[in-house]
Design a protein around this motif. Structure first.
Motif, mmCIF file in Angstrom:
data_model
loop_
_atom_site.group_PDB
_atom_site.id
_atom_site.type_symbol
_atom_site.label_atom_id
_atom_site.label_comp_id
_atom_site.label_asym_id
_atom_site.label_seq_id
_atom_site.Cartn_x
_atom_site.Cartn_y
_atom_site.Cartn_z
ATOM 1 N N SER A 79 0.669 -1.182 0.020
ATOM 2 C CA SER A 79 0.142 -0.047 0.128
ATOM 3 C C SER A 79 0.838 1.155 0.004
ATOM 4 N N CYS A 80 0.379 2.387 -0.407
ATOM 5 C CA CYS A 80 1.210 3.675 -0.158
ATOM 6 C C CYS A 80 1.338 3.698 1.351
ATOM 7 N N TRP A 81 0.683 3.444 1.799
ATOM 8 C CA TRP A 81 0.718 3.461 3.506
ATOM 9 C C TRP A 81 1.938 2.945 3.935
ATOM 10 N N HIS B 87 -1.140 14.054 3.971
ATOM 11 C CA HIS B 87 -1.956 12.511 4.346
ATOM 12 C C HIS B 87 -1.383 12.073 5.701
ATOM 13 N N SER C 2 -0.591 9.018 6.468
ATOM 14 C CA SER C 2 0.449 8.129 6.091
ATOM 15 C C SER C 2 1.963 8.818 6.045
ATOM 16 N N ASP D 278 1.944 16.356 -0.022
ATOM 17 C CA ASP D 278 1.051 15.620 -0.950
ATOM 18 C C ASP D 278 1.223 16.492 -2.422
ATOM 19 N N ASP E 31 4.117 12.734 -2.516
ATOM 20 C CA ASP E 31 2.959 11.829 -2.646
ATOM 21 C C ASP E 31 1.945 12.170 -3.516
ATOM 22 N N SER F 86 -0.522 10.322 -4.693
ATOM 23 C CA SER F 86 -1.741 9.258 -4.827
ATOM 24 C C SER F 86 -2.926 9.884 -5.565
ATOM 25 N N HIS F 87 -3.268 11.080 -5.157
ATOM 26 C CA HIS F 87 -4.681 11.621 -5.936
ATOM 27 C C HIS F 87 -4.214 12.613 -7.012
ATOM 28 N N THR G 9 0.023 5.516 -5.075
ATOM 29 C CA THR G 9 -0.808 4.293 -4.653
ATOM 30 C C THR G 9 -1.216 3.668 -6.111
ATOM 31 N N LYS H 16 -6.197 3.761 -6.158
ATOM 32 C CA LYS H 16 -6.809 5.010 -6.690
ATOM 33 C C LYS H 16 -7.190 4.810 -8.134
ATOM 34 N N GLY I 3 -2.013 -1.406 -3.181
ATOM 35 C CA GLY I 3 -0.624 -1.289 -3.545
ATOM 36 C C GLY I 3 -0.195 0.045 -3.571
HETATM 37 C C1 LIG Z 1 -2.154 11.245 -0.175
HETATM 38 C C2 LIG Z 1 -2.453 9.641 0.190
HETATM 39 N N1 LIG Z 1 -1.397 8.842 0.505
HETATM 40 C C3 LIG Z 1 -1.395 7.858 0.655
HETATM 41 C C4 LIG Z 1 -2.596 7.136 0.838
HETATM 42 C C5 LIG Z 1 -2.684 5.505 1.298
HETATM 43 O O1 LIG Z 1 -2.948 4.915 0.254
HETATM 44 P P1 LIG Z 1 -3.046 3.339 0.242
HETATM 45 O O2 LIG Z 1 -4.589 3.027 0.393
HETATM 46 O O3 LIG Z 1 -2.266 2.638 -1.044
HETATM 47 O O4 LIG Z 1 -2.372 2.800 1.406
HETATM 48 C C6 LIG Z 1 -3.767 7.656 0.610
HETATM 49 C C7 LIG Z 1 -5.033 7.045 0.576
HETATM 50 O O5 LIG Z 1 -6.248 7.653 0.986
HETATM 51 C C8 LIG Z 1 -3.711 9.038 0.370
HETATM 52 O O6 LIG Z 1 -4.615 9.877 0.048
#
Ligand SMILES: Cc1ncc(COP(=O)(O)O)c(C=O)c1O
Length: 397
Positions: A110-112, A136, A138, A180, A209, A211-212, A240, A243, A250
């Motif tokens: 996960s990105c977490w 975020h 994480s 982010d 990061d 992710s979005h 991530t 999404k 992942g």
């Molecule tokens: C900016 C950001 N980073 C990381 C994550 C975590 O992603 P993942 O679901 O892959 O753990 C999220 C999920 O909401 C996110 O919005």
């Protein structure tokens, strides 16, 4: 069972229920798409998924996952450095690196995991992290795990404050600026050109990061970095696969070969936890291929965002401004946001209300997320529900 512990948990949960901030899980019985079937509410339009490009139920993505299961079985039953790496992990990582224009990439479950694996690994004694206050969770937790680093937070998007914090940590090495790309609760973009300039001035390493932003921003969906024309100028990118890129799960870190080798050697989730399932790696690869072959999806997503934003404004709503696919409507108190999302659900629109502690007290919001999959007819139906519920709640005239 420890009785006093159980009764404390029950009392805390009761308090959440009384405050109207208790979260109910919704159970879906069909694949994520523009509309889903929900056990609790029937068929509903989805405005709260990160399925930005609508690839979660794309036949090519599903087929690739099935082939992955046939080829690789359920998994390796091992962490990666022992005997837990399939060739498809290498293929996906090379694909992510070439997609983002970095030397290398490494996947996590996960990105977490990527964020919490990254910061403690690269921040030794004498290092510093300067982080946007709205990053975020994480990233926040990843920074908290970097116990040897000096940690500073700068005011959201405030470049003068970032510069002050960078001055304060001069002498530390390395200094990381972390942000982010698209902020998940605000939908706004990091000011990457200014951040890159400050990083050069203060010899800092940039970490974004996205992710979005991945699949959403930039001409070809490569993200916020592409949007600003900064490809190759960000040191470390995390993101991530859960999404826009298929939506299963992942995450990854992308950057220099030396960074990725360091993470393979030392990053604790790599050393002590199994790899991304091969089925998911196969689906994510197919999602990347699909995105590259269909840049029109990114255009459609942007058109949908513009259409829905305009529709909300015409009704009298004032969504936060932004260029991403996240359209937040601030409504005030947490209980109000949750009640409003419940009313929207009764009218067939699935959109989540967020409140404290996810966002600051008094700024609870309905977070609308758009998808390229939504049709005009679905968006019009959703807007009709927003009209009815907004008028009922006294939010719009
Ligand atoms: C900016 C950001 N980073 C990381 C994550 C975590 O992603 P993942 O679901 O892959 O753990 C999220 C999920 O909401 C996110 O919005």
């Amino acid at each position: 069972m420890n009785a006093s512990f159980e009764s404390k948990l029950s009392a805390d949960l009761e308090a959440l229920k009384k405050a109207g901030t208790y979260k109910h899980l919704r159970h879906l019985t069909t694949p994520m798409s523009a509309e889903v079937h929900m056990e609790e509410a029937g068929d509903v339009i989805v405005l709260s998924s990160n399925n930005y490009l609508g690839l979660s139920d794309q036949p090519e993505v599903i087929e690739a996952g099935k082939r992955g299961l046939d080829t690789y079985g359920a998994g390796t039953a091992s962490v990666r450095f022992i005997c837990g790496t399939f060739d498809v992990h290498r293929t996906l990582e090379e694909r992510i690196a070439s997609f983002l224009g970095t030397q290398a990439a490494l996947t996590y479950v996960s990105c977490w995991n990527a964020n919490t694996g990254l910061f403690p690994t690269i921040c030794e004694d004498g290092s510093a992290i300067v982080s946007d206050e709205l990053n975020h969770a994480s990233i926040i937790d990843g920074c908290r795990l970097a116990t040897k680093a000096r940690r500073e937070r700068y005011k959201h998007g405030n470049m003068a404050d970032l510069e002050e914090k960078l001055k304060a940590v001069q002498g530390c090495s390395p200094i990381l600026i972390v942000t982010d790309g698209v902020f998940s609760m605000e939908g706004d973009l990091a000011k990457l050109p200014e951040i890159v300039a400050l990083a050069k001035k203060y010899n800092a390493v940039t970490v974004v990061d996205d992710s979005h932003g991945t699949g959403v921003m930039g001409k070809t969906g490569r993200g916020t970095i592409e949007h600003y024309g900064l490809t190759g100028q960000i040191d470390i990118i995390t993101g991530t696969l859960g999404k826009a890129l298929g939506g299963a799960a992942g995450g990854f870190v992308a950057g220099s070969r030396a960074l990725i080798d360091t993470l393979i050697q030392k990053s604790r989730p790599q050393l002590f936890s199994n790899a991304l399932p091969a089925t998911v790696a196969c689906s994510a690869l197919a999602a990347l291929d699909y995105l590259d072959a269909h840049p029109e999806l990114v255009v459609r997503l942007r058109e949908n965002v513009a259409y829905f934003r305009a529709g909300l404004r015409a009704l009298g709503y004032k969504p936060l401004e932004g260029e991403s696919a996240i359209v937040p409507i601030i409504v005030g108190e947490t209980a109000f946001a949750i009640a409003m999302s419940d009313k929207l659900l009764k009218r067939g629109v699935f959109v989540t209300g967020f409140g404290f502690p996810v966002v600051p007290e008094g700024t609870a919001r309905i977070r609308v997320q758009m998808s390229a999959k939504l049709t005009r007819e679905e968006m019009d139906r959703a807007l009709a529900a927003f009209k009815a519920v907004g008028e009922e709640a006294g939010l719009i005239a």
